[in-house]
Design a protein around this motif. Structure first.
Motif, mmCIF file in Angstrom:
data_model
loop_
_atom_site.group_PDB
_atom_site.id
_atom_site.type_symbol
_atom_site.label_atom_id
_atom_site.label_comp_id
_atom_site.label_asym_id
_atom_site.label_seq_id
_atom_site.Cartn_x
_atom_site.Cartn_y
_atom_site.Cartn_z
ATOM 1 N N LYS A 21 0.840 -1.213 0.000
ATOM 2 C CA LYS A 21 0.000 0.000 0.000
ATOM 3 C C LYS A 21 0.868 1.253 0.000
ATOM 4 O O LYS A 21 0.578 2.226 -0.702
ATOM 5 C CB LYS A 21 -0.923 -0.014 1.223
ATOM 6 C CG LYS A 21 -2.085 -0.997 1.116
ATOM 7 C CD LYS A 21 -2.888 -1.064 2.394
ATOM 8 C CE LYS A 21 -3.716 0.170 2.627
ATOM 9 N NZ LYS A 21 -4.837 0.284 1.675
ATOM 10 N N SER A 22 1.955 1.231 0.771
ATOM 11 C CA SER A 22 2.822 2.416 0.823
ATOM 12 C C SER A 22 3.607 2.602 -0.471
ATOM 13 O O SER A 22 3.703 3.710 -0.999
ATOM 14 C CB SER A 22 3.788 2.311 2.004
ATOM 15 O OG SER A 22 3.140 2.649 3.203
ATOM 16 N N GLN A 50 -6.079 -5.497 -6.552
ATOM 17 C CA GLN A 50 -7.005 -5.777 -5.453
ATOM 18 C C GLN A 50 -6.373 -5.455 -4.093
ATOM 19 O O GLN A 50 -6.678 -6.108 -3.094
ATOM 20 C CB GLN A 50 -7.443 -7.249 -5.494
ATOM 21 C CG GLN A 50 -8.347 -7.583 -6.676
ATOM 22 C CD GLN A 50 -8.786 -9.033 -6.685
ATOM 23 O OE1 GLN A 50 -8.241 -9.860 -7.392
ATOM 24 N NE2 GLN A 50 -9.797 -9.347 -5.872
ATOM 25 N N ILE A 51 -5.487 -4.463 -4.073
ATOM 26 C CA ILE A 51 -4.796 -4.134 -2.831
ATOM 27 C C ILE A 51 -5.778 -3.697 -1.747
ATOM 28 O O ILE A 51 -5.688 -4.131 -0.595
ATOM 29 C CB ILE A 51 -3.734 -3.046 -3.065
ATOM 30 C CG1 ILE A 51 -2.551 -3.645 -3.832
ATOM 31 C CG2 ILE A 51 -3.240 -2.482 -1.742
ATOM 32 C CD1 ILE A 51 -1.804 -4.702 -3.053
ATOM 33 N N ASP A 52 -6.730 -2.835 -2.103
ATOM 34 C CA ASP A 52 -7.695 -2.389 -1.099
ATOM 35 C C ASP A 52 -8.545 -3.555 -0.619
ATOM 36 O O ASP A 52 -8.822 -3.685 0.593
ATOM 37 C CB ASP A 52 -8.584 -1.277 -1.659
ATOM 38 C CG ASP A 52 -7.821 0.028 -1.849
ATOM 39 O OD1 ASP A 52 -6.798 0.216 -1.148
ATOM 40 O OD2 ASP A 52 -8.227 0.843 -2.700
ATOM 41 N N GLU A 53 -8.971 -4.406 -1.550
ATOM 42 C CA GLU A 53 -9.732 -5.590 -1.166
ATOM 43 C C GLU A 53 -8.882 -6.528 -0.320
ATOM 44 O O GLU A 53 -9.372 -7.119 0.650
ATOM 45 C CB GLU A 53 -10.218 -6.326 -2.417
ATOM 46 C CG GLU A 53 -11.245 -5.559 -3.237
ATOM 47 C CD GLU A 53 -11.550 -6.259 -4.544
ATOM 48 O OE1 GLU A 53 -11.820 -7.478 -4.503
ATOM 49 O OE2 GLU A 53 -11.506 -5.604 -5.599
ATOM 50 N N LEU A 54 -7.604 -6.641 -0.691
ATOM 51 C CA LEU A 54 -6.684 -7.503 0.045
ATOM 52 C C LEU A 54 -6.551 -7.030 1.489
ATOM 53 O O LEU A 54 -6.591 -7.829 2.423
ATOM 54 C CB LEU A 54 -5.314 -7.509 -0.645
ATOM 55 C CG LEU A 54 -4.193 -8.320 -0.008
ATOM 56 C CD1 LEU A 54 -4.588 -9.778 0.115
ATOM 57 C CD2 LEU A 54 -2.919 -8.186 -0.835
ATOM 58 N N SER A 55 -6.419 -5.729 1.660
ATOM 59 C CA SER A 55 -6.321 -5.168 3.003
ATOM 60 C C SER A 55 -7.576 -5.471 3.802
ATOM 61 O O SER A 55 -7.511 -5.849 4.982
ATOM 62 C CB SER A 55 -6.106 -3.649 2.909
ATOM 63 O OG SER A 55 -6.054 -3.075 4.187
#
Length: 290
Positions: A21-22, A50-55
């Motif tokens: 994310k960073s 899908q980083i936001d979904e992954l988080s």
């Protein structure tokens, strides 16, 4: 080109989500991503945007939603693992947007151990399915081996010798290596069998990356030596023999003992995501990349 390699570490993998994310939030273009074990899961989800979904998934996941202890003791003689990881398989199959992977601007490389041929194998973007990711994360004894074609596979970290080589061959000039083990060695003696198991896992998951990093450092030094000797720049730019910057990201504090590999919880995942994000930003600032 920028690349990231994500190591294995089970439930500690939430830390990698914070790092991703960073790095991506800072506007850093990631061209290539590689991973093994839980790193393979995170790599595929990063490549499918899908980083936001992954988080969100990491902050909702529980141990029993990933795997369950086997209770059919009457079949003990035929067990291939101590747990049933149907939950993980279902999540990978149904929640990853696989149609995006082939169109992803990131090239993806994940590895698994071919148990039949006793060798490591690397799979790239176009051939990766949920079963390849499941194979890459199939920790021996804990999870069952996965059949791909004629062969059986387990966790890629157990045979990974040159984790960064596929990224370099794909053209990476800068590689971020993300560890799930502390930078400083533990000087206190092991406190029992579980402590030994924990440290052995840390060696398996991180030693190959450290070895590859050292080899790249030696190559970079040799290139500098040849340049100082007057070798023409165009010779040194030849793809197999060029300088590669490796930037390591380690947790700024200890992530825990053996239970930290196996126990998934919302609170713990949130804590690790925040830590990974902060550590990655600190590294970017130190290298003047933001």
């Amino acid at each position: 080109m920028n690349a990231i390699f994500l190591s294995g570490g089970g439930a500690r993998g939430a830390y990698e989500v914070g790092v991703l994310k960073s790095l991506m939030g800072a506007g850093l273009k990631i061209d290539i991503i590689g991973g093994t074990s839980v790193g393979a899961v995170n790599a595929v989800l990063a490549a499918t945007d899908q980083i936001d979904e992954l988080s969100d998934v990491w902050q909702k996941v529980s141990t029993l939603s990933v795997y369950r202890p086997r209770l059919d003791v009457w079949n003990l003689g035929s067990w291939l693992s101590l747990t049933d990881n149907t939950g993980l398989a279902k999540r990978l199959r149904d929640e990853v947007r696989w149609s995006r992977l082939a169109r992803s601007p990131m090239r993806v490389f994940i590895s698994a151990t071919n148990l039949t041929l006793r060798q490591n194998e690397v799979f790239s973007t176009s051939e990766i399915t949920y079963r390849h990711v499941l194979a890459s994360s199939a920790i021996p004894l804990l999870f069952p081996p996965v059949r791909l074609g004629r062969y059986w596979y387990i966790d890629g970290a157990f045979s990974l010798l040159r984790p960064l080589k596929p990224l370099i061959k794909a053209g990476a000039d800068r590689i971020f290596t993300v560890y799930l083990t502390p930078r400083r060695p533990r000087l206190d003696p092991p406190g029992g069998l579980f402590e030994i198991a924990d440290r052995a896992l840390e060696v398996i998951m991180s030693s190959a990356i450290a070895g590859d990093r050292a080899q790249i450092f030696d190559t970079n030094q040799e290139i500098d030596r040849l340049a100082d000797a007057g070798i023409a720049d165009e010779v040194l730019r030849h793809k197999p023999f060029r300088k590669v910057e490796v930037i390591s990201i380690h947790p700024s504090r200890d992530l825990g003992r053996v239970g930290s590999w196996l126990v998934f919880s919302k609170e713990r995942s949130r804590e690790l995501i925040e830590l990974g994000a902060a550590d990655a930003l600190a590294v970017l600032e130190r290298h003047e990349l933001i």
